[in-house]
Design a protein around this motif. Structure first.
Motif, PDB file in Angstrom:
ATOM      1  N   THR A  89       0.833  -1.211   0.000  1.00 13.89           N
ATOM      2  CA  THR A  89       0.000   0.000   0.000  1.00 13.89           C
ATOM      3  C   THR A  89       0.865   1.257   0.000  1.00 13.89           C
ATOM      4  OG1 THR A  89      -1.767  -1.141   1.167  1.00 13.89           O
ATOM      5  CG2 THR A  89      -1.794   1.250   1.266  1.00 13.89           C
ATOM      6  N   THR A  92       2.044   2.136  -3.463  1.00 12.55           N
ATOM      7  CA  THR A  92       0.987   2.775  -4.266  1.00 12.55           C
ATOM      8  C   THR A  92       0.762   4.220  -3.822  1.00 12.55           C
ATOM      9  OG1 THR A  92      -0.082   0.621  -4.474  1.00 12.55           O
ATOM     10  CG2 THR A  92      -1.385   2.547  -5.046  1.00 12.55           C
ATOM     11  N   VAL A  93       0.738   4.450  -2.506  1.00 10.12           N
ATOM     12  CA  VAL A  93       0.543   5.809  -1.985  1.00 10.12           C
ATOM     13  C   VAL A  93       1.664   6.731  -2.456  1.00 10.12           C
ATOM     14  CG1 VAL A  93       0.539   7.199   0.128  1.00 10.12           C
ATOM     15  CG2 VAL A  93      -0.781   5.089   0.020  1.00 10.12           C
ATOM     16  N   GLY A  96       1.429   7.385  -6.321  1.00 10.74           N
ATOM     17  CA  GLY A  96       0.279   8.236  -6.641  1.00 10.74           C
ATOM     18  C   GLY A  96       0.480   9.659  -6.163  1.00 10.74           C
ATOM     19  N   SER A 100       0.850  13.127  -8.386  1.00 11.18           N
ATOM     20  CA  SER A 100      -0.003  14.300  -8.153  1.00 11.18           C
ATOM     21  C   SER A 100       0.831  15.562  -7.984  1.00 11.18           C
ATOM     22  CB  SER A 100      -0.884  14.073  -6.926  1.00 11.18           C
ATOM     23  OG  SER A 100      -0.116  14.042  -5.743  1.00 11.18           O
ATOM     24  N   LYS A 133     -14.644   7.481  -7.908  1.00 12.17           N
ATOM     25  CA  LYS A 133     -13.431   6.694  -8.209  1.00 12.17           C
ATOM     26  C   LYS A 133     -13.675   5.195  -8.091  1.00 12.17           C
ATOM     27  CE  LYS A 133     -11.469  10.547  -8.775  1.00 12.17           C
ATOM     28  NZ  LYS A 133     -12.705  11.326  -8.550  1.00 12.17           N
ATOM     29  N   ARG A 151      -4.109   1.322  -9.997  1.00 14.15           N
ATOM     30  CA  ARG A 151      -4.143   1.760  -8.593  1.00 14.15           C
ATOM     31  C   ARG A 151      -3.432   3.104  -8.430  1.00 14.15           C
ATOM     32  NH1 ARG A 151      -3.266  -3.824  -8.097  1.00 14.15           N
ATOM     33  NH2 ARG A 151      -1.018  -3.642  -7.775  1.00 14.15           N
ATOM     34  N   THR A 155      -5.201   6.613  -7.226  1.00 14.37           N
ATOM     35  CA  THR A 155      -4.602   7.392  -6.124  1.00 14.37           C
ATOM     36  C   THR A 155      -4.300   8.811  -6.573  1.00 14.37           C
ATOM     37  OG1 THR A 155      -3.591   5.351  -5.318  1.00 14.37           O
ATOM     38  CG2 THR A 155      -2.729   7.415  -4.447  1.00 14.37           C
ATOM     39  N   ALA A 159      -5.944  12.445  -5.187  1.00 17.84           N
ATOM     40  CA  ALA A 159      -5.062  13.363  -4.451  1.00 17.84           C
ATOM     41  C   ALA A 159      -4.779  14.674  -5.166  1.00 17.84           C
ATOM     42  CB  ALA A 159      -3.740  12.653  -4.146  1.00 17.84           C
ATOM     43  N   SER A 216      -4.081  10.460  -0.564  1.00 14.77           N
ATOM     44  CA  SER A 216      -3.395   9.393  -1.310  1.00 14.77           C
ATOM     45  C   SER A 216      -3.614   8.042  -0.641  1.00 14.77           C
ATOM     46  CB  SER A 216      -1.889   9.691  -1.396  1.00 14.77           C
ATOM     47  OG  SER A 216      -1.660  10.863  -2.121  1.00 14.77           O
ATOM     48  N   GLY A 219      -7.112   7.027  -1.585  1.00 10.01           N
ATOM     49  CA  GLY A 219      -7.164   6.592  -2.981  1.00 10.01           C
ATOM     50  C   GLY A 219      -6.557   5.218  -3.189  1.00 10.01           C
ATOM     51  N   ALA A 220      -5.441   4.945  -2.512  1.00  7.59           N
ATOM     52  CA  ALA A 220      -4.794   3.637  -2.663  1.00  7.59           C
ATOM     53  C   ALA A 220      -5.698   2.515  -2.155  1.00  7.59           C
ATOM     54  CB  ALA A 220      -3.462   3.639  -1.910  1.00  7.59           C
TER      55      ALA A 220
END
Length: 286
Positions: A89, A92-93, A96, A100, A133, A151, A155, A159, A216, A219-220
């Motif tokens: 996770t 991915t955070v 993402g 952003s 989303k 993913r 994210t 964000a 974020s 979103g993840a």
């Protein structure tokens, strides 16, 4: 009547006078920090104690609401699995959030460059935010495949919008006096941006970064609910499917801690890189 001070008063005055000034300054610096950190810790500790007590008194089944002690025990037993999903996770955070930041900053500069550009870009931004989303994620999976990319895109979409708005607001809120001062020195567009607009917008930029980094995490997890074979969102889905509620709560707590830690990293970065920022001197804005 004697004019000499009482023995106790004299002893207290002598002790205060004997205290080194450096020690007094150190205590004065530590007192606000202890109060700032101590009160939240006590509040959270009290909440956990009430939670544990309610589960024990009302004998709530563990599959409905596990006690904090049960969550801790399950977390320790599955520490390796939780750590692996947490890293998935976090990856991915990070990707993402990075996307952003990279896209939002130039986009905000473009928006503030002219009214025509703002009228062109703003409706597209609002359109991207009006789409749920959770509904978009399956379509992205079909479009981009069952890999990490959908993913990261979800994210990023969650964000980037508040970051764009915050940066654009900061860039456009420069006082006219400063703009006129820059023009009187015949500053170019680039010089006006880097020496006047961006420094003035730093507090707003970091406000947007704080919101973006916490979103974020949201979103993840949303993306992992739809398409993932790893990550805390996937772990929550699989744990609840087998009534492993304690592990699901453990994943929730880790996600909360992740958001808090990432938020504080942005706060520390602002304090270190821009100590003159108003957010570092005004406790209400922290």
């Amino acid at each position: 009547m004697s004019s000499n001070p009482a023995p106790s008063t004299f002893a207290t005055s002598s002790s205060a006078a004997a205290t080194p000034p450096r020690e007094v300054r150190r205590r004065r610096r530590l007192a606000p920090l202890l109060e700032e950190a101590g009160i939240p810790v006590l509040a959270i500790g009290g909440l956990v104690a009430i939670w544990q007590l309610c589960v024990m008194v009302f004998e709530i089944p563990a599959f409905l609401l596990p006690s904090p002690a049960r969550i801790l025990r399950d977390s320790v037993a599955e520490a390796d699995t939780l750590g692996w999903h947490t890293l998935a996770t976090l990856k991915t955070v990070f990707l993402g959030f990075l996307a952003s930041v990279v896209i939002s900053l130039p986009l905000a500069v473009l928006i503030t460059s002219s009214k025509r550009m703002a009228n062109t870009i703003y409706p597209i931004l609002v359109l991207t935010q009006s789409i749920p989303k959770v509904a978009l994620a399956p379509i992205l999976v079909i479009l981009l495949g069952t890999n990490e990319l959908p993913r990261i895109v979800v994210t990023f979409l969650v964000a980037f919008f508040p970051l764009v708005i915050a940066v654009a607001t900061g860039l456009s809120s420069v006082p006219d006096d400063l703009v006129e001062l820059g023009r009187s020195y015949r500053g170019s567009r680039w010089q006006m941006l880097t020496r006047i607009r961006l420094p003035y917008a730093v507090p707003m930029i970091f406000s947007g970064l704080k919101v973006a980094v916490t979103l974020s995490v949201v979103g993840a997890v949303v993306a992992e609910f739809v398409n993932a074979d790893a990550g805390l969102g996937y772990f929550i889905i699989s744990s609840t499917a087998f009534f492993e509620t304690g592990l699901a709560y453990a994943a929730l707590i880790i996600l909360s801690l992740m958001g808090i830690v990432l938020f504080q990293i942005v706060v520390v970065a602002e304090r270190v890189l821009f100590p003159w920022s108003p957010a570092n001197t005004d406790p209400v804005s922290r």
